[in-house]
Design an enzyme around this catalytic site. Sequence first.
Site, PDB file in Angstrom:
ATOM      1  N   ASP A   1     -92.534  35.213  40.791  1.00 29.41           N
ATOM      2  CA  ASP A   1     -91.390  34.757  41.575  1.00 29.41           C
ATOM      3  C   ASP A   1     -90.263  34.372  40.605  1.00 29.41           C
ATOM      4  O   ASP A   1     -90.355  33.385  39.879  1.00 29.41           O
ATOM      5  CB  ASP A   1     -91.791  33.557  42.439  1.00 29.41           C
ATOM      6  CG  ASP A   1     -90.714  33.233  43.447  1.00 29.41           C
ATOM      7  OD1 ASP A   1     -90.932  33.466  44.640  1.00 29.41           O
ATOM      8  OD2 ASP A   1     -89.627  32.770  43.030  1.00 29.41           O
TER       9      ASP A   1
ATOM     10  N   PHE B   1     -82.252  32.509  48.619  1.00 34.18           N
ATOM     11  CA  PHE B   1     -82.163  32.967  50.000  1.00 34.18           C
ATOM     12  C   PHE B   1     -83.560  32.891  50.607  1.00 34.18           C
ATOM     13  O   PHE B   1     -84.559  32.910  49.881  1.00 34.18           O
ATOM     14  CB  PHE B   1     -81.657  34.412  50.058  1.00 34.18           C
ATOM     15  CG  PHE B   1     -80.152  34.498  50.094  1.00 34.18           C
ATOM     16  CD1 PHE B   1     -79.403  34.185  48.969  1.00 34.18           C
ATOM     17  CD2 PHE B   1     -79.483  34.871  51.253  1.00 34.18           C
ATOM     18  CE1 PHE B   1     -78.020  34.241  48.991  1.00 34.18           C
ATOM     19  CE2 PHE B   1     -78.095  34.925  51.298  1.00 34.18           C
ATOM     20  CZ  PHE B   1     -77.366  34.619  50.166  1.00 34.18           C
TER      21      PHE B   1
ATOM     22  N   ASN C   1     -87.777  47.914  50.302  1.00 31.76           N
ATOM     23  CA  ASN C   1     -87.414  47.305  51.590  1.00 31.76           C
ATOM     24  C   ASN C   1     -85.982  47.716  51.928  1.00 31.76           C
ATOM     25  O   ASN C   1     -85.262  48.218  51.061  1.00 31.76           O
ATOM     26  CB  ASN C   1     -87.584  45.777  51.518  1.00 31.76           C
ATOM     27  CG  ASN C   1     -86.681  45.182  50.460  1.00 31.76           C
ATOM     28  OD1 ASN C   1     -85.469  45.191  50.584  1.00 31.76           O
ATOM     29  ND2 ASN C   1     -87.280  44.666  49.386  1.00 31.76           N
TER      30      ASN C   1
ATOM     31  N   LYS D   1     -89.547  26.013  45.370  1.00 26.69           N
ATOM     32  CA  LYS D   1     -88.862  26.752  44.300  1.00 26.69           C
ATOM     33  C   LYS D   1     -87.859  25.870  43.573  1.00 26.69           C
ATOM     34  O   LYS D   1     -87.160  26.337  42.673  1.00 26.69           O
ATOM     35  CB  LYS D   1     -88.182  28.001  44.868  1.00 26.69           C
ATOM     36  CG  LYS D   1     -89.148  28.954  45.553  1.00 26.69           C
ATOM     37  CD  LYS D   1     -88.548  30.326  45.806  1.00 26.69           C
ATOM     38  CE  LYS D   1     -89.494  31.167  46.651  1.00 26.69           C
ATOM     39  NZ  LYS D   1     -89.287  32.598  46.514  1.00 26.69           N
TER      40      LYS D   1
ATOM     41  N   ASP E   1     -92.452  41.395  46.784  1.00 24.73           N
ATOM     42  CA  ASP E   1     -93.438  40.375  46.398  1.00 24.73           C
ATOM     43  C   ASP E   1     -94.640  40.985  45.711  1.00 24.73           C
ATOM     44  O   ASP E   1     -95.358  40.309  44.977  1.00 24.73           O
ATOM     45  CB  ASP E   1     -93.896  39.595  47.637  1.00 24.73           C
ATOM     46  CG  ASP E   1     -92.792  38.689  48.143  1.00 24.73           C
ATOM     47  OD1 ASP E   1     -92.043  38.153  47.307  1.00 24.73           O
ATOM     48  OD2 ASP E   1     -92.671  38.532  49.376  1.00 24.73           O
TER      49      ASP E   1
ATOM     50  N   LYS F   1     -89.418  26.568  51.055  1.00 18.42           N
ATOM     51  CA  LYS F   1     -89.034  27.367  49.873  1.00 18.42           C
ATOM     52  C   LYS F   1     -88.098  26.576  48.970  1.00 18.42           C
ATOM     53  O   LYS F   1     -88.211  26.626  47.743  1.00 18.42           O
ATOM     54  CB  LYS F   1     -88.355  28.681  50.300  1.00 18.42           C
ATOM     55  CG  LYS F   1     -89.341  29.724  50.782  1.00 18.42           C
ATOM     56  CD  LYS F   1     -88.660  31.022  51.226  1.00 18.42           C
ATOM     57  CE  LYS F   1     -89.663  31.879  51.987  1.00 18.42           C
ATOM     58  NZ  LYS F   1     -89.085  33.036  52.620  1.00 18.42           N
TER      59      LYS F   1
HETATM   60  N1  CTP Z   1     -87.538  35.850  45.108  1.00 24.01           N
HETATM   61  C1  CTP Z   1     -87.724  35.952  43.738  1.00 24.01           C
HETATM   62  N2  CTP Z   1     -88.804  36.612  43.248  1.00 24.01           N
HETATM   63  C2  CTP Z   1     -89.731  37.129  44.072  1.00 24.01           C
HETATM   64  C3  CTP Z   1     -89.584  36.997  45.472  1.00 24.01           C
HETATM   65  C4  CTP Z   1     -88.468  36.358  45.955  1.00 24.01           C
HETATM   66  O1  CTP Z   1     -86.886  35.479  42.992  1.00 24.01           O
HETATM   67  N3  CTP Z   1     -90.787  37.761  43.560  1.00 24.01           N
HETATM   68  C5  CTP Z   1     -86.377  35.122  45.616  1.00 24.01           C
HETATM   69  C6  CTP Z   1     -85.436  35.915  46.497  1.00 24.01           C
HETATM   70  O2  CTP Z   1     -84.395  36.518  45.731  1.00 24.01           O
HETATM   71  C7  CTP Z   1     -84.891  34.857  47.431  1.00 24.01           C
HETATM   72  C8  CTP Z   1     -86.018  33.851  47.537  1.00 24.01           C
HETATM   73  O3  CTP Z   1     -86.862  34.098  46.423  1.00 24.01           O
HETATM   74  O4  CTP Z   1     -83.771  34.192  46.874  1.00 24.01           O
HETATM   75  C9  CTP Z   1     -86.842  33.915  48.785  1.00 24.01           C
HETATM   76  O5  CTP Z   1     -87.263  35.231  49.039  1.00 24.01           O
HETATM   77  P1  CTP Z   1     -88.063  35.549  50.381  1.00 24.01           P
HETATM   78  O6  CTP Z   1     -88.404  37.011  50.387  1.00 24.01           O
HETATM   79  O7  CTP Z   1     -87.363  34.978  51.568  1.00 24.01           O
HETATM   80  O8  CTP Z   1     -89.371  34.684  50.233  1.00 24.01           O
HETATM   81  P2  CTP Z   1     -90.641  34.784  49.357  1.00 24.01           P
HETATM   82  O9  CTP Z   1     -90.557  33.747  48.310  1.00 24.01           O
HETATM   83  O10 CTP Z   1     -90.865  36.187  48.886  1.00 24.01           O
HETATM   84  O11 CTP Z   1     -91.763  34.328  50.384  1.00 24.01           O
HETATM   85  P3  CTP Z   1     -92.303  35.066  51.722  1.00 24.01           P
HETATM   86  O12 CTP Z   1     -92.191  36.557  51.443  1.00 24.01           O
HETATM   87  O13 CTP Z   1     -93.695  34.591  51.834  1.00 24.01           O
HETATM   88  O14 CTP Z   1     -91.436  34.611  52.850  1.00 24.01           O
END
Ligand code: CTP
Length: 413
Positions: free
Chosen positions: A315, A339, A218, A357, A287, A353
Amino acid sequence: MNLKGKTIILGICGGIAAYKAAELTRLLKKDGADVWVVMTRNAKEFILPLTFQTLSGNPVYSEMFSTPPAPPYKWGERGAMPHIDLTKKCDILLIVPATANIIGKFANGIADDLLSTLYLSVKAPVLIAPAMNSNMYASPAVQENIKRLKGFGANFVEPESGELACGDMGEGRLAGPDKILKKVRQLLSVKKDLKGKTVLITAGPTCEPIDPVRFISNPSSGKMGYAIARAAKMRGGDVVLISGPTGIPVPSGIRFISVSSAADMRREVLKEFKNSDISIMAAAVSDFSPLRYSDKKIKKGEKKTITLELKKNPDILSEITSSIVNRQSSIVNPIVVGFALETEDMIKNAKKKLKEKNLDLIVANHVNGFGSDFNKAIIIDRKNNVEDIPLISKEELAEIILDRALRILSGKD
Ligand code: CTP
């Protein structure tokens, strides 16, 4: 605040603006600072060392291997290794004026005279005030070097626009001594409220390999996470930065762990987070990753379409919070900040979240912030307090995030 008790090294380079460093020396002394001047050989073509010796009341250094000056000088007088001796008690290194040459040397680790060598050994904050012809200042090489130095954590007082010594008009005139003094005071009044605290930060994107030449990723630039790392370091913290691939130079004085995939990041975070007081997960973790990695390059062949099967990555944030016992108590270490990157329903999604989380704080931002030096964010805590932060620099936002995390850590919330 005045500068009483502060020891300042003032590096002067060879440019016409060198004469303005004399006024700055006077102002610094008047403010109570102990000023030690280091001049490059070219600086001495513009102004005499005697001027600075008289104004600072200390010997002026220029050569790497000169003999020590005679007593009664107390500090830095050993002179055998001035590039080390001088830096030991230094609270800030100022470079006024900074030429394109010294900026280039600092940015590339070239150490071929006293000032450039001293820069490499100094642990104190660095403040650089460039002055040069506007075309030189705007040149891609100089701008790239400045960017690199900012990445290392150096501070700048930008030059002003106006008439230059060569008669040209443009940006390149040394900032006024008053402005530089103000910035020195500001930098030296930075609170050291993270002293003794370990701050773990993740930053940048992750890359999920498909085959030896392809990956899913990304456009995260990593700027937010790096800004937090630099700010935490400035505030006295022990900083561990775990980062996916970015183009940003590693800030100096921190422990840096380079990773690529979400699995790498997870492994390193799980090793590190237990030793941290504050964990801030600013990385844009993928993800999903390819279900199967092909160790040979996938050939395009005759196929018109290709289906890539993906599996969900763990996650990392949820994993670390669920491994902390007694998580409900907000003063249990470490404080965990996540974040939320959103395109819509920022507050609603961020609150979800935060809860799911099990975080102490969440910083919600819009995808528009990707790659930018600025960010507009919403910070939400466990008590559902929603703080709307207007568009500010990522540096400023980094300070706010650290303030909020520290407040929770000190049990004030
Ligand atoms: N994060 C993480 N591990 C993952 C995905 C995300 O630790 N596999 C953490 C990111 O570093 C961030 C937070 O989770 O601090 C939220 O990430 P975000 O991309 O906004 O959300 P997601 O949990 O991935 O959910 P979605 O993509 O459905 O919005």
